[in-house]
Design a protein around this motif. Structure first.
Motif, PDB file in Angstrom:
ATOM      1  N   ILE A 171     -14.028   0.127   0.336  1.00  0.00           N
ATOM      2  CA  ILE A 171     -13.784   0.186   1.782  1.00  0.00           C
ATOM      3  C   ILE A 171     -15.086   0.475   2.529  1.00  0.00           C
ATOM      4  N   SER A 224       0.567   3.970  -2.850  1.00  0.00           N
ATOM      5  CA  SER A 224       0.265   5.351  -2.464  1.00  0.00           C
ATOM      6  C   SER A 224       1.260   6.314  -3.096  1.00  0.00           C
ATOM      7  N   ARG A 273       0.836  -1.209   0.000  1.00  0.00           N
ATOM      8  CA  ARG A 273       0.000   0.000   0.000  1.00  0.00           C
ATOM      9  C   ARG A 273       0.866   1.252   0.000  1.00  0.00           C
ATOM     10  N   PRO A 317      -6.307   0.964   6.226  1.00  0.00           N
ATOM     11  CA  PRO A 317      -6.980   0.586   4.978  1.00  0.00           C
ATOM     12  C   PRO A 317      -8.447   0.212   5.128  1.00  0.00           C
ATOM     13  N   LEU A 359     -10.941   8.793   0.215  1.00  0.00           N
ATOM     14  CA  LEU A 359     -10.663   8.322  -1.145  1.00  0.00           C
ATOM     15  C   LEU A 359     -11.775   8.745  -2.109  1.00  0.00           C
ATOM     16  N   GLN A 402     -12.180  -5.150  -2.707  1.00  0.00           N
ATOM     17  CA  GLN A 402     -10.996  -4.301  -2.662  1.00  0.00           C
ATOM     18  C   GLN A 402      -9.884  -4.805  -3.586  1.00  0.00           C
ATOM     19  N   THR A 462     -11.085   6.607   5.884  1.00  0.00           N
ATOM     20  CA  THR A 462     -10.238   6.412   4.711  1.00  0.00           C
ATOM     21  C   THR A 462     -11.087   6.262   3.455  1.00  0.00           C
ATOM     22  N   TRP A 496      -4.974   5.464   3.503  1.00  0.00           N
ATOM     23  CA  TRP A 496      -5.142   4.082   3.039  1.00  0.00           C
ATOM     24  C   TRP A 496      -3.956   3.220   3.440  1.00  0.00           C
TER      25      TRP A 496
END
Length: 395
Positions: free
Chosen positions: A292, A181, A177, A237, A246, A299, A242, A233
């Motif tokens: 999420i 990111s 992640r 996550p 997003l 996911q 979060t 995230w």
């Protein structure tokens, strides 16, 4: 004997190592074209491989920390001379860096040295890339490019963390992640600079009155929101906060994209594909956030909106444009280039939405991998001769 002339050395005269985009773009394309079919074979049950890590971790590592760094290096080594007014990295230094990247791929796939040695070899490339980026920023007094240096440094750290956790038999989801990111932020930062610029050039050359707005506070806010959401995230996550971050970041970046008049560029796929790639980025934030929050795609499929859609489209958009322009060829997409874009986008859509159909999951994943990687293999076939030979303009 010291060479007092201004003639380039033998390696500098060799076209393949005369500019960073040449070895790294071609190698990234070939690697993606080979690694994905291997992954498809593993999914189909042909599992006789002996990688450094289990097949799933090999696949994830090699796409995030193998394939992508090659594309990023090719882009940075080509763009940095424009940012810093310094000469490009070429000749022997470029060959050494390329060999270091290649060595990392080999020791992960065929781990004949001890695991720690494999890790040191693989980890060295991104560390070296970060050092070079910071050196060029400092020597070129281009401190406005410091965010790029920070992101590449974080990328190198994420790679090392992946190895530490994998060798400890711990889950590697955190460094994965972290790396993704970084990719989100790089796409938002760099894409937000080059897309409106290239679009403005096209619209001006076509005599169209529309003009994408100059970089503004709205653009800065959209990048900041994407960064905050990506960091959240990485750390939390599964948090509902979060998810909402997003979604908001995705909506704002979708609005940002619409301000660039991408739909007017449909006559030139070389420009249109940049907008398509940024559209995938905005949608990846929206769909991941919705996943999420418990809505829409799982996911795992949502993450592939970013990795196959945004990354696939944006990397090939940059690779084709730079390869044409820097080898003295017109920046226009021919039939084969359009086919490259088509393959990678069809493969991405099949990977993201195919598992939700009634088709066999293994069939869908295998087919999407072959189609997606086919775009990169076609790039290698079509653009490989351009990258191996001297530029038409003699540069």
């Amino acid at each position: 004997m010291i060479n007092t002339t201004n003639k380039p050395s033998g390696l500098q005269r060799l076209a393949f190592f005369s500019y960073g985009f040449r070895p790294f773009f071609l190698s990234a394309a070939v690697f993606a074209g080979v690694a994905l079919p291997i992954w498809a074979m593993i999914l189909s049950g042909v599992d006789r491989t002996h990688f450094l890590y289990v097949p799933r971790e090999w696949h994830v590592h090699e796409m995030i920390f193998g394939f992508l760094p090659a594309v990023i290096a090719g882009f940075l080594f080509t763009a940095m001379p424009n940012w810093t007014d310094r000469p490009p990295i070429k000749g022997l230094p470029l060959m050494v860096l390329w060999a270091l990247w290649l060595a990392g791929r080999l020791v992960i796939a065929i781990p004949w040295p001890p695991p720690l040695v494999c890790v040191l070899i693989d980890g060295a490339f991104l560390i070296a890339l970060a050092i070079i980026v910071w050196r060029e920023i400092a020597m070129g007094n281009a401190w406005d490019r410091s965010p790029i240096g920070i992101l590449i440094s974080l990328y190198a750290i994420a790679n090392l963390l992946f190895h530490v956790r994998a060798l400890s038999d711990a889950a590697t989801d955190l460094p994965e992640r972290m790396a993704l990111s970084v990719i989100i932020m790089l796409l938002a930062l760099i894409g937000g600079r080059v897309i409106p610029s290239f679009t403005l050039d096209y619209l001006s050359e076509s005599g169209m009155p529309q003009q994408p707005p100059s970089f503004s506070r709205f653009d800065g806010a959209s990048i900041l929101l994407a960064a905050i959401a990506a960091i959240a995230w990485s750390i939390q996550p599964q948090s509902l906060m979060t998810g909402w971050l997003l979604v908001v970041a995705g909506l704002v970046n979708l609005i940002r994209l619409l301000r660039w008049y991408g739909w007017i560029t449909w006559r030139e796929p070389l420009v249109l594909i940049l907008h398509v790639g940024y559209g995938w980025l905005a949608m990846s934030l929206l769909i991941l956030g919705a996943a999420i929050l418990g809505s829409g795609l799982p996911q795992e499929d949502a993450v592939h909106v970013l990795t196959t859609g945004a990354v696939g489209s944006m990397t090939l958009a940059i690779m084709t444009r730079a390869s044409l322009g820097h080898t003295g060829r017109p920046r226009q997409a021919g039939t084969m280039t359009v086919m490259i874009y088509t393959l990678v986008n069809v493969g991405a859509m099949l990977r993201v939405f195919g598992p939700a159909t009634d088709l066999s999951t293994s069939l869908v994943l295998g087919l999407s991998a072959i189609i997606w990687s086919g775009g990169y293999l076609l790039f290698a076939v079509v653009y490989g001769p351009f990258l191996l030979r001297p530029s038409l303009d003699g540069e």
